[in-house]
Structures are given as C-alpha cells and as structure tokens.
Scaffold this motif. Structure first.
Motif, PDB file in Angstrom:
ATOM      1  N   ARG A 196       3.042   6.073  -6.606  1.00  0.00           N
ATOM      2  CA  ARG A 196       2.170   7.243  -6.457  1.00  0.00           C
ATOM      3  C   ARG A 196       0.725   6.897  -6.784  1.00  0.00           C
ATOM      4  O   ARG A 196      -0.096   7.769  -7.017  1.00  0.00           O
ATOM      5  CB  ARG A 196       2.661   8.348  -7.399  1.00  0.00           C
ATOM      6  N   HIS A 197       0.376   5.621  -6.790  1.00  0.00           N
ATOM      7  CA  HIS A 197      -0.949   5.193  -7.192  1.00  0.00           C
ATOM      8  C   HIS A 197      -1.906   5.218  -6.010  1.00  0.00           C
ATOM      9  O   HIS A 197      -1.521   5.056  -4.847  1.00  0.00           O
ATOM     10  CB  HIS A 197      -0.890   3.774  -7.778  1.00  0.00           C
ATOM     11  N   ASP A 198      -3.197   5.399  -6.306  1.00  0.00           N
ATOM     12  CA  ASP A 198      -4.231   5.311  -5.296  1.00  0.00           C
ATOM     13  C   ASP A 198      -4.479   3.836  -4.990  1.00  0.00           C
ATOM     14  O   ASP A 198      -4.855   3.065  -5.881  1.00  0.00           O
ATOM     15  CB  ASP A 198      -5.506   5.989  -5.800  1.00  0.00           C
ATOM     16  N   VAL A 199      -4.254   3.447  -3.738  1.00  0.00           N
ATOM     17  CA  VAL A 199      -4.310   2.036  -3.367  1.00  0.00           C
ATOM     18  C   VAL A 199      -5.685   1.435  -3.636  1.00  0.00           C
ATOM     19  O   VAL A 199      -5.811   0.346  -4.211  1.00  0.00           O
ATOM     20  CB  VAL A 199      -3.929   1.853  -1.882  1.00  0.00           C
ATOM     21  N   ASN A 200      -6.725   2.145  -3.221  1.00  0.00           N
ATOM     22  CA  ASN A 200      -8.084   1.618  -3.405  1.00  0.00           C
ATOM     23  C   ASN A 200      -8.426   1.473  -4.888  1.00  0.00           C
ATOM     24  O   ASN A 200      -9.047   0.482  -5.303  1.00  0.00           O
ATOM     25  CB  ASN A 200      -9.100   2.541  -2.728  1.00  0.00           C
ATOM     26  N   GLU A 201      -8.010   2.441  -5.675  1.00  0.00           N
ATOM     27  CA  GLU A 201      -8.298   2.380  -7.115  1.00  0.00           C
ATOM     28  C   GLU A 201      -7.582   1.203  -7.764  1.00  0.00           C
ATOM     29  O   GLU A 201      -8.166   0.482  -8.588  1.00  0.00           O
ATOM     30  CB  GLU A 201      -7.877   3.692  -7.783  1.00  0.00           C
ATOM     31  N   THR A 246       0.015  -2.556   4.576  1.00  0.00           N
ATOM     32  CA  THR A 246       0.272  -1.130   4.835  1.00  0.00           C
ATOM     33  C   THR A 246       1.501  -0.916   5.704  1.00  0.00           C
ATOM     34  O   THR A 246       2.033   0.192   5.767  1.00  0.00           O
ATOM     35  CB  THR A 246      -0.950  -0.482   5.513  1.00  0.00           C
ATOM     36  N   GLN A 250       3.954  -1.087  -9.523  1.00  0.00           N
ATOM     37  CA  GLN A 250       3.351   0.092  -8.921  1.00  0.00           C
ATOM     38  C   GLN A 250       4.409   1.067  -8.418  1.00  0.00           C
ATOM     39  O   GLN A 250       4.091   2.001  -7.687  1.00  0.00           O
ATOM     40  CB  GLN A 250       2.460  -0.320  -7.736  1.00  0.00           C
ATOM     41  N   GLY A 263       0.794  -1.222   0.000  1.00  0.00           N
ATOM     42  CA  GLY A 263       0.000   0.000   0.000  1.00  0.00           C
ATOM     43  C   GLY A 263       0.822   1.265   0.000  1.00  0.00           C
ATOM     44  O   GLY A 263       0.282   2.357  -0.214  1.00  0.00           O
TER      45      GLY A 263
END
Length: 320
Positions: A25-30, A52, A103, A21
């Motif tokens: 730089r990515h949104d984890v949920n997305e 996390t 990621q 997590g």
C-alpha cells in the motif's frame, strides 16, 4: 559468496534494486525517493528499477543478477513476499548477496529475519549488514522462502488477489476473501507422499509446506523448530465440512492449529508428492510465497542445496 557463516559486504559494493510498483500500500514514488536519498547520503552506488508489469519481474531479476555478478554487487528486492521470491529465484546460486526492502502486506520473510518494514531503516540495514546463510525451500524447480502448497490454499490466494484488485490491499480484506473461499465446496486431493522409505496415502483439501518460523509459530505448529535443523514443516487437513473448516481457521488465527484433531503435521527434508486421481499427470496449481502457477506432477518438495546469502542483522529478533 556461498558460505555457512556470515560474510561482510565490501564497503563499495553497488546495489541493484528491483522494485515492484504494485506491491503493498506504499506510494511508489515516495519509496523510490527514500531509497535513492538514503543511498546517496551514504555515498553508495545503486540503481533502482521499478517494475510496473508483474510479467516483467522475472526478466528484471535476471538482469539485476547479471549486473551484480559483473560488478561484485548486491541484488535487492523491494516488494512483498512474491516479489522477494522472484528475486531470490534468480539470485540463488549466483554467488551474489541478497537484500530485502519489504513493501508487502504480510512481509513474513522480512519480519522473520529482523528486517525493518520502514523503508529508510531497511536501506540503512543494507548499508551495514553482513550476509547470512538462509534456508531456501524448493518444489520442483521453484524456490520458496515462506511456504508452498497445493489444493485449497492456492485457490484461497487466487481469490484473495481478486478481492485485493477490487477492494484494496489489507489484512482485513485478506481475511474476508478467505472466509468467502471456505464457503465454497472444496475438492479433495488424493495424494501419495513418499518420504525416505515411507509411503503415505492422504485424502486432503490442501497440503501446505512451511519454511518460515514466524508463520509456523503464528498458526501453532510444533514442527516450526525443525527449520533450525535444515528441514521443512508440512501440514495436511483431513477431509472436513465447511463448519469444521471455519473452526480450523479460527484455531490457526489463535495459534492452535497444530494440535487440532483434523490436522496432520510432519517435518521432512525431502518428499515426493503424486496425485492419485485418474488424470494424475495433468498440471496442478501450486502456490509459492503467494504466487500461483501450474506444475506437472510429481512434485518434489525439499531444501535447496545452497542457502541464500541474506543481508540481515547479526542478532535477529523476529518482528511480530
């Protein structure tokens, strides 16, 4: 599943995905939703475990491998090169196929093997790709897929991580942190390197061992092609001042580091590295794929006996 040729994956093989997590730089949920949606659309069984706390990554990797072994599944790392390293360390020798959903910031491993950096495209590749044998480097009991090093480079990585924590993750931040590191005084290592029957004494600020074609080509090492012959490439800087260090960094950025006067390079299958300072048995900082740890010398660098069976395209074109 260890083989010297590509192996198909059973169409009902489940995927056990461990996602860092904190990578990139990515949104984890997305990213998690994209993985689950694409897998569900294909009707493939899968689990996604988001980690996390980086200290729990190794345990999550071991758990994923055990589940994959029990159910004939595939172990998948979703993260940067450090996350992929931790997952590969647990997977190597398990008999499980290995997949990657990149990621990270640099993604050298994925780019070298033609794995898309777009999450949905990378998941679709997992669903159709065959497992190919990929060379793994080792330093003592740790694996590395991209590089391993001692001296200045581990310090640069520690400084870069501190900058990322404060200013965010980007290639520009990585460059600035590298410049700051070079402005400091560098401790010179005195190393004894044993290769076959040859012994060499080196005084150097850093010893860098590469196992990634794309990275070695980018900095301009002719030894990059040795990876195709089951070897690793080493680079050692001769002692230089700060200005010369900046010049070498610029040469590396323009792909001309290998032919610089103050750089010694060579290819090998196995070397033994011993520090020559008075307290030569104390632990040394060693970086493997961007993660820094301490190891007790001597350090043995070499190619792992078994390859990693990686899901990747049959016709690979590295992504620049």
């Amino acid at each position: 599943m260890t083989s010297t040729s590509p192996c198909p994956i059973p169409p009902d093989a489940p995927f056990f995905i461990v996602m860092n997590g904190g990578s990139g730089r990515h949104d984890v949920n997305e990213v998690q939703q994209t993985i689950q949606r694409t897998m569900a659309e294909a009707g493939r069984q899968h689990t996604v475990h988001v980690v996390t706390d980086a200290s729990r990554l190794a345990a999550a990797a071991r758990s994923a491998v055990k589940q994959a072994q029990a159910r004939g599944g595939v172990v998948v790392a979703a993260g940067g090169d450090g996350t992929i390293n931790a997952m590969a360390h647990a997977t190597l020798g398990s008999g499980c196929a290995f997949g990657v959903l990149p990621q990270g910031t640099f993604n050298y491993f994925a780019r070298t093997h033609g794995i898309p950096t777009d999450t949905e495209d990378a998941v679709r590749l997992l669903l159709s790709a065959r497992a190919h044998p990929v060379q793994v480097g080792q330093v003592n009991d740790r694996v590395f897929l991209v590089n391993a090093s001692v001296g200045l480079y581990p310090q640069l990585l520690e400084d870069r991580e501190a900058f990322k924590q404060q200013y965010g993750r980007s290639r520009f931040i990585a460059l600035i942190s590298g410049l700051v590191t070079l402005l400091r005084q560098h401790r010179q290592l005195r190393l004894r390197i044993e290769r076959n029957d040859e012994v060499r004494e080196l005084r150097t600020p850093t010893l860098f061992v590469g196992n990634n074609l794309l990275q070695l080509q980018q900095i301009g090492l002719s030894e990059a092609q040795c990876l195709d012959r089951g070897m690793l490439a080493a680079l050692a800087l001769r002692p230089v001042g700060t200005l010369s260090m900046f010049w070498l960094m610029l040469r590396g950025a323009f792909g001309r580091l290998g032919d610089a006067e103050n750089v010694h390079t060579f290819a090998f299958r196995r070397i033994l590295v011993k520090p020559r300072w008075p307290l030569g048995r104390r632990r040394m900082k060693v970086a493997t794929d961007g993660e820094v740890m301490r190891m007790r010398p001597p350090l043995q660098f070499g190619v792992a006996v078994e390859p990693l069976m990686l899901l990747k395209p049959d016709a690979v074109e590295a992504v620049a």
